[in-house]
Design a protein around this motif. Sequence first.
Motif, short mmCIF file in Angstrom:
data_model
loop_
_atom_site.label_atom_id
_atom_site.label_comp_id
_atom_site.label_asym_id
_atom_site.label_seq_id
_atom_site.Cartn_x
_atom_site.Cartn_y
_atom_site.Cartn_z
N GLY A 19 -35.73 75.10 -40.83
CA GLY A 19 -36.04 76.18 -41.79
C GLY A 19 -35.53 77.53 -41.36
N ARG A 20 -35.89 77.96 -40.10
CA ARG A 20 -35.57 79.34 -39.70
C ARG A 20 -34.07 79.56 -39.71
N GLU A 21 -33.31 78.58 -39.16
CA GLU A 21 -31.85 78.74 -39.12
C GLU A 21 -31.31 78.78 -40.55
N PHE A 22 -31.90 77.92 -41.37
CA PHE A 22 -31.42 77.85 -42.77
C PHE A 22 -31.59 79.22 -43.44
N ILE A 23 -32.77 79.81 -43.20
CA ILE A 23 -33.05 81.14 -43.79
C ILE A 23 -32.02 82.14 -43.28
N ALA A 24 -31.80 82.11 -41.95
CA ALA A 24 -30.86 83.07 -41.34
C ALA A 24 -29.47 82.85 -41.93
N GLU A 25 -29.11 81.57 -42.06
CA GLU A 25 -27.79 81.23 -42.63
C GLU A 25 -27.69 81.80 -44.04
N LEU A 26 -28.75 81.57 -44.82
CA LEU A 26 -28.78 82.04 -46.21
C LEU A 26 -28.65 83.56 -46.21
N GLU A 27 -29.41 84.18 -45.30
CA GLU A 27 -29.50 85.64 -45.25
C GLU A 27 -28.10 86.24 -45.11
N ASN A 28 -27.34 85.79 -44.09
CA ASN A 28 -26.08 86.52 -43.90
C ASN A 28 -25.00 86.04 -44.86
N LYS A 29 -25.25 84.89 -45.55
CA LYS A 29 -24.27 84.49 -46.57
C LYS A 29 -24.48 85.31 -47.85
#
Length: 409
Positions: A3-13
């Motif tokens: 989850g956390r990485e996914f959110i971070a990934e989403l965030e900077n995309k």
Amino acid sequence: MIGREFIAELENKREKVENLFNFEKFKVGSGTYGQVFQAFPKTKNKLFPKKSYALKLIECIDHKQNMILSMSACREIALLRELKHENLIQLNRIFTDQRKVWLLFDYCEHDIWQILTYHRKSETDKFPSKGLVKSLMFQMFQGISYLHNNWILHRDLKPANILVVGEGSKIERGRVKIGDMGFARLFNSPLKTFVDIDPVVVTFWYRAPELLLDTKHYTKAIDIWAIGCIFAELLSTKPLFYNEEEKLETSTPYNREQLHKIFTTMGFPKIEEWHNLKAMPCYERLTKDFASAAYEKRSLAATLSKYKLQNTSEFRLLEKFLTMDPTKRITAEEALKDSYFYEEPLPNADAFYGMKIPYPPRKYLPNEENNNRTQHQQQLPPRQQQQQNIPLQQIPLPGIVKQEPRIQP
Ligand SMILES: Cc1ccc(-n2nc(C(C)(C)C)cc2NC(=O)NCCCNC(=O)OC(C)(C)C)cc1
């Protein structure tokens, strides 16, 4: 990917609104619902055509990393995503990041409040042209009848909420866009003449009589009354039911001064004209506060006589909007069929057709004070923030209620 990485990934995309638009220095509105900026796409941004946009920042109460959208933000997004009409403001995009929600709209340089203010202050150009008034009215009714056909009531129609597209856009020049700017409710502003009243102070000038008598039913007729007030104001450049007293919003919508202003302008409603008047919640108070005999000589024709409107299609239509009994008031559909819109000059999709636009562009508001307030809010514990986020009119302010003598004109 957890989850956390996914959110971070989403965030900077995710596209950041700060990377796509220049807007920080161009604040043009700030109200109960949030702040609005004029936004210009950055050169590298190919996603958006090169024109200006309105970027509305919605304050979200950020509580332990959860994004809590205010009730009003949810209502605005839910509503605007469903609506699509050429005479309604159009929501283009929604941007979100951890702490904020941005709504992107097309930009409208003008509105009817600004147009009226220009003519009030002008020595040589004291009235909007007949063609401009008719086009604004026709397009307003097209937007409102779309809303009413979808069982949506506006409930706060007033000049500042009727936007008009300026020179910027070729295809939409002079196009009316009905919006709801939800201006801050400021109270006790120093008494001002209506010429320089800013659109952010609450006014009761556009409120239908049944609203002031505390009717329990919001109806389409309430919007029609408000458009009637705007129509009269476009014809005279004076607010028809101007009332210099800005009272604190009391618990009931009953407002003696505003009712007195309506009766002084229109005469006192007769039971035979408004069958249901006795059923209004504030009817007793009405009979106690007002002597109908005092308004015997009053009528709309008498009030508007100085504007030479008698026996005109404008006046005949205006009377149909400003009918006291809400059940007898004309509907938006019927208004669009009125002969007024089929006589020269005919209404035009470009309300500014055949004219240079004399109206000034919107002014930019200072930014620093609001910034501090927003930062300040971040530090407050949520409860106080909640308190801070309630729009002013809901916080009962110590109003001084004095006993006034019975109303005499
Ligand atoms: C809470 C809430 C606030 C506003 C709205 N709302 N409703 C409507 C309809 C139904 C009249 C189409 C429209 C809105 N919202 C807006 O009009 N938002 C305007 C945001 C853009 N602001 C804007 O363009 O402001 C300037 C100062 C540049 C004119 C709904 C719900």
